[in-house]
Enzyme design. Sequence first.
Site, PDB file in Angstrom:
ATOM      1  N   ARG A 163      50.271  50.057  19.141  1.00 42.11           N
ATOM      2  CA  ARG A 163      50.966  51.351  19.213  1.00 42.11           C
ATOM      3  C   ARG A 163      52.492  51.204  19.118  1.00 42.11           C
ATOM      4  NH1 ARG A 163      52.817  52.736  24.157  1.00 42.11           N
ATOM      5  NH2 ARG A 163      52.576  54.995  23.965  1.00 42.11           N
ATOM      6  N   GLU A 212      31.392  31.781  33.616  1.00 40.81           N
ATOM      7  CA  GLU A 212      32.063  31.289  34.828  1.00 40.81           C
ATOM      8  C   GLU A 212      33.439  30.718  34.532  1.00 40.81           C
ATOM      9  OE1 GLU A 212      30.511  31.782  37.794  1.00 40.81           O
ATOM     10  OE2 GLU A 212      29.086  32.809  36.494  1.00 40.81           O
ATOM     11  N   PRO A 224      42.317  35.507  34.298  1.00 43.20           N
ATOM     12  CA  PRO A 224      42.926  36.096  35.488  1.00 43.20           C
ATOM     13  C   PRO A 224      43.996  35.194  36.107  1.00 43.20           C
ATOM     14  CG  PRO A 224      40.562  35.678  35.837  1.00 43.20           C
ATOM     15  CD  PRO A 224      40.873  35.285  34.438  1.00 43.20           C
ATOM     16  N   ASP A 258      57.947  56.092  27.084  1.00 43.96           N
ATOM     17  CA  ASP A 258      56.779  55.611  27.836  1.00 43.96           C
ATOM     18  C   ASP A 258      57.133  55.250  29.274  1.00 43.96           C
ATOM     19  OD1 ASP A 258      54.888  55.658  25.878  1.00 43.96           O
ATOM     20  OD2 ASP A 258      55.114  53.558  25.308  1.00 43.96           O
TER      21      ASP A 258
HETATM   22  N1  ADE Z   1      39.185  37.499  32.160  1.00 45.71           N
HETATM   23  C1  ADE Z   1      38.541  37.916  33.262  1.00 45.71           C
HETATM   24  N2  ADE Z   1      39.318  38.674  34.030  1.00 45.71           N
HETATM   25  C2  ADE Z   1      40.530  38.754  33.401  1.00 45.71           C
HETATM   26  C3  ADE Z   1      41.765  39.400  33.696  1.00 45.71           C
HETATM   27  N3  ADE Z   1      41.940  40.111  34.815  1.00 45.71           N
HETATM   28  N4  ADE Z   1      42.775  39.261  32.832  1.00 45.71           N
HETATM   29  C4  ADE Z   1      42.618  38.523  31.707  1.00 45.71           C
HETATM   30  N5  ADE Z   1      41.485  37.898  31.376  1.00 45.71           N
HETATM   31  C5  ADE Z   1      40.448  38.007  32.203  1.00 45.71           C
END
Ligand code: ADE
Length: 225
Positions: A150, A113, A86, A164
Amino acid sequence: MKIDILTIFPEMFDGFLKTSIIKRALDNNKVEIKIHDIRNYSKDPHKKVDDYGYGGGRGMVLMPQPIFDAVDDIKTDSSKIILMTPQGKPYKQSVAYDLSKEKHLILICGHYEGFDERIRTLADIEISIGDYVLTGGELPSMVITDSIVRLLDGVIEEESHINDSFNNNLLDYPVYTKPVEYRGMKVPEVLLSGHHAKIKKYREEEALKKTKNRRPDLLEGETNE
Ligand code: ADE
């Protein structure tokens, strides 16, 4: 293209690889996708891949050794290594296009975690699929794989992805199929007219209208870089 995915939950990919366009692309050798169980690279007698984080406060953290060894084993001169997190660069259609031109991708799925910070040094890019936290990188790596496959030559008709959403910073125009009228809702007359120039104009206008309403940020060119 070849895509290698490193995960501690290989079974999560079973349905993904056996369904729809991804299955067809694999069957037609348009792409090779291999799922690698990170545990197979663990040097621990119990195949352990994670441990408590130093300093306390967090749960289990993925250890560097199995992931470094897996990458050493799989990597070639043409590999691009992507870490799912994230904290990564926000994923967009423009990134999917860039990645679809690569020869070999290695996708590393983080878990629990988190992962030992040293694992980041392996990555050419870190990617986030959105501002929310999932339990692991498996779903993100499927999202990325799907969006890239794709776009590969011969997987779907080029016409299907040339229009797209997000191409030219526009959302896609609306489409309709049979019947011409359903529950009082009619297919726009112009689409039944057979007049190609008018249909093209209608679609361009609708795409612009939709984008202005729903995603004005795209028209400012801010989010598709
Ligand atoms: N791992 C956990 N959440 C994630 C996300 N939003 N994007 C990429 N990898 C992740």
